[in-house]
Each structure stands twice: as C-alpha cells, then as structure tokens.
Design an enzyme around this catalytic site. Structure first.
Site, PDB file in Angstrom:
ATOM      1  N   TYR A 187       0.838  -1.193   0.000  1.00 29.45           N
ATOM      2  CA  TYR A 187       0.000   0.000   0.000  1.00 29.45           C
ATOM      3  C   TYR A 187       0.869   1.238   0.000  1.00 29.45           C
ATOM      4  CZ  TYR A 187       1.013   0.912   4.956  1.00 29.45           C
ATOM      5  OH  TYR A 187       1.639   1.206   6.132  1.00 29.45           O
ATOM      6  N   ARG A 225       6.942   4.766  -5.206  1.00 26.85           N
ATOM      7  CA  ARG A 225       7.247   3.781  -4.162  1.00 26.85           C
ATOM      8  C   ARG A 225       6.265   2.606  -4.214  1.00 26.85           C
ATOM      9  NH1 ARG A 225       7.463   5.791   1.913  1.00 26.85           N
ATOM     10  NH2 ARG A 225       5.220   5.897   1.564  1.00 26.85           N
ATOM     11  N   ARG A 245      -7.383 -21.144  -0.835  1.00 26.99           N
ATOM     12  CA  ARG A 245      -6.273 -20.483  -0.174  1.00 26.99           C
ATOM     13  C   ARG A 245      -5.012 -21.351  -0.253  1.00 26.99           C
ATOM     14  NH1 ARG A 245      -4.316 -21.532   4.809  1.00 26.99           N
ATOM     15  NH2 ARG A 245      -3.426 -19.789   5.950  1.00 26.99           N
ATOM     16  N   HIS A 282      -0.501 -21.020   0.167  1.00 26.37           N
ATOM     17  CA  HIS A 282       0.688 -20.173   0.359  1.00 26.37           C
ATOM     18  C   HIS A 282       1.406 -19.944  -0.963  1.00 26.37           C
ATOM     19  CE1 HIS A 282      -0.086 -20.995   4.543  1.00 26.37           C
ATOM     20  NE2 HIS A 282       0.892 -20.191   4.905  1.00 26.37           N
ATOM     21  N   LYS A 311       6.499  -1.421   1.507  1.00 23.36           N
ATOM     22  CA  LYS A 311       5.323  -0.975   2.277  1.00 23.36           C
ATOM     23  C   LYS A 311       4.241  -2.058   2.205  1.00 23.36           C
ATOM     24  CE  LYS A 311       3.295   3.495   3.415  1.00 23.36           C
ATOM     25  NZ  LYS A 311       3.519   3.318   4.846  1.00 23.36           N
ATOM     26  N   GLU A 336      13.334   3.034  13.114  1.00 19.96           N
ATOM     27  CA  GLU A 336      12.369   4.088  12.773  1.00 19.96           C
ATOM     28  C   GLU A 336      11.265   4.017  13.805  1.00 19.96           C
ATOM     29  OE1 GLU A 336      10.563   3.293   8.902  1.00 19.96           O
ATOM     30  OE2 GLU A 336      10.555   1.145   9.282  1.00 19.96           O
ATOM     31  N   LEU A 376      11.493   1.891   6.248  1.00 21.96           N
ATOM     32  CA  LEU A 376      10.783   2.301   5.039  1.00 21.96           C
ATOM     33  C   LEU A 376      11.465   3.561   4.500  1.00 21.96           C
ATOM     34  CD1 LEU A 376       8.125   1.565   3.442  1.00 21.96           C
ATOM     35  CD2 LEU A 376       7.221   3.654   4.460  1.00 21.96           C
TER      36      LEU A 376
END
Ligand code: PDD
Length: 285
Positions: free
Chosen positions: A33, A52, A101, A103, A148, A184, A208
C-alpha cells in the site's frame, strides 16, 4: 464530509462490504500500500508515493493491472467525488483472489487495487507541531521493512503499546550487528539532532524509505544542516538535543522519550526551521 472508497477500479461507499474472502490481501496480508496527504484539494508528493508503490509491487512480484495514468485518475476521482479538500489518500494492491487459499501463489493472478480517501479535520497544517511523547519498543518486524507491505503486526503492537503509555509513537529498537539501534517509528521515520547535526537511519531493509524523510533531508540541505545517515542507539536519542518523527500525515517533534525530556523538553530550533519550510512546501510555495 465523508470518506469514499475504491474497489477494483470503482468508486464505492466506504461502509459497504466489498472484499472477496479469498483475496490474498485479506487472508495473507499479501499486498502493498501507500498513503499520501491531500492538501487543499491537491495531492502532496503523489508522484513520489506512486513511484514507491510501484517499487513495492516489483519487489514482491505483484504486477499492477492499471497504468500510472489510470491510478492517478482513480485518486483524482476519489478527491473530486468525495469533495474532500484535506485528507489522507490510501491505495493498496493485493496479489489478487485465489481459491482455494494456498501459500504458493499463482503467477498469473490479477492483482486487485483498492483504496480510500478519508477527510482529515480542517486543522491548521502545523497542528501537530507541539510536543509529542514516545516510548522505546523492540522492533519485532520482519526484514521487509523497505517494502510498504500490508503486514503491519509489528508496527501495530508497537503503536498500541505507545498509546497505552499515553505516547504518540514508539521508537523501534533492534539488535543489529551486535549493537542496539533505533530503526524508525511504528508508522514514521525518526531523526535525532546533536550539536547541530541531524542523524537518521540509512536506507536499507530495516526502514521504510519515507517520502517525508527524503523531503526533510532535502530541506535540511537547503538549510545547510549537516546530516548523517547512520544508525544510532536509543541512548543517543535520549541524550540528543532534539528529536522528531515524520510521515506523510505530519512531521512532529519529540519532547519526551520513556518519560524523560529530550534536550530542554521543548520543541527545538532545528525542528522549527525545518517545519517552517515543510509547511510552505505543503502549501505549494
Ligand atoms: N506510514 N516508516 C513506516 C514504518 C511507515 O509506516 C511510514 C508511513 C513511514 C513514513 O513514510 P512516509 O513519509 O512516506 O509517509 C516510515 C503511513 C503513514 C501509514 O502506514 O499509514
């Protein structure tokens, strides 16, 4: 004023269910995101944030199914149709829907773009520039911190520990090459100032690469403030003259770490100088 959503390229009501249960973003956090600020109806540093977002996709082999122009168009529509003048824009790509589902992901999934615009109350742009308290907290995140990703548990536990302690943020502390370093904060980059020199963690997979971090480094250059991009210890932060943290929503001074004042315990001159420039930059002058 209400927020508005985006789901699979369409503008939607934020409060109506839209997610497919077997979307990999929903089940695995398999997605990325980005978020930026809308100031006076304009996208602040959108290009940098979309660059980014593209990079995050590339690093995880997610292949966006919309062009840059289309994505800009979606974010423009979110602003126009919501009427939000000051807000936070959020966009995310998930790897897509896959059933059952598994992996192991199928290389040919169609990724899914969703997002939102949320109004930020019409506070003055510098509303958050009085003091903020932070705690130190172990950095328990994965080693994809330069991406991110939607996987935010390490950040969420840190931020909530901070809030339980009546603090705004958590300085994340990691053992790295035999020493204790500050990487951070849970949702921001952080800086310490000592004897007029500004310190922040170097780019790499432990932080980040903040868009605001880069903007602040640029402004520091204009102000002829010396910057050192090196890891420093939590003790260094605690003994600094000033400290602050930055993200797309706000840049904020730190006046207390783990209950002890930083420097004089007031907002320092380096922060004030950078903030004055940053506020101007956000207003486009
Ligand atoms: N977070 N570091 C982390 C871990 C972050 O989550 C963020 C931003 C930043 C600052 O990056 P930028 O200056 O580009 O916003 C640094 C956003 C605000 C979020 O998660 O909503």
């Amino acid at each position: 004023l209400k927020g508005l959503g985006l789901y699979d390229g369409k503008i939607v009501d934020l409060n109506k269910p839209a997610v497919l249960l077997e979307d990999r973003g929903y089940q695995f956090g398999d997605g990325v995101y980005d978020a930026w600020k809308v100031v006076d109806g304009k996208h602040f540093l959108r290009k940098e944030h979309l660059d980014r977002l593209e990079r995050s996709c590339r690093l995880l082999d997610i292949k966006p199914c919309y062009s840059r122009e289309e994505i800009e168009g979606f974010s423009d529509s979110l602003v126009e149709e919501s009427g939000v003048n000051d807000g936070a824009m959020y966009l995310q790509w998930t790897r897509g829907w896959e059933s059952p589902r598994s992996h192991v992901f199928n290389e040919n999934l169609r990724p899914l773009l969703s997002g939102s615009i949320i109004p930020i109350p019409p506070l003055p742009l510098d509303a958050w520039t009085t003091g903020n308290k932070v705690i130190t907290y172990p950095d328990q995140r994965h080693l994809f911190c330069h991406i991110k990703t939607l996987n935010l548990l390490g950040s969420i536990m840190a931020k909530n520990a901070a809030h339980r302690n009546d603090c705004e943020e958590a300085l994340l502390v990691r053992e790295h090459q035999g020493r204790s370093i500050v990487t951070e904060c849970s949702s921001s980059n952080c800086f310490a100032v000592k004897d007029g020199v500004m310190y922040t963690a170097p780019l790499g997979n432990l932080i980040l690469p903040g868009i605001t971090r880069a903007a602040i480094l640029g402004l520091a250059g204009q102000c002829e403030i010396n910057v050192v991009e090196e890891y420093v210890s939590p003790e260094f932060f605690k003994e600094a003259d000033e400290a602050f943290f930055t993200n797309a929503i706000a840049i904020r001074p730190i006046v207390m770490i783990d209950g002890r004042p930083v420097g004089s315990g007031n907002v320092g001159p380096v922060f004030q100088k950078l903030n004055a420039k940053y506020q101007k930059m956000m207003r486009g002058n």
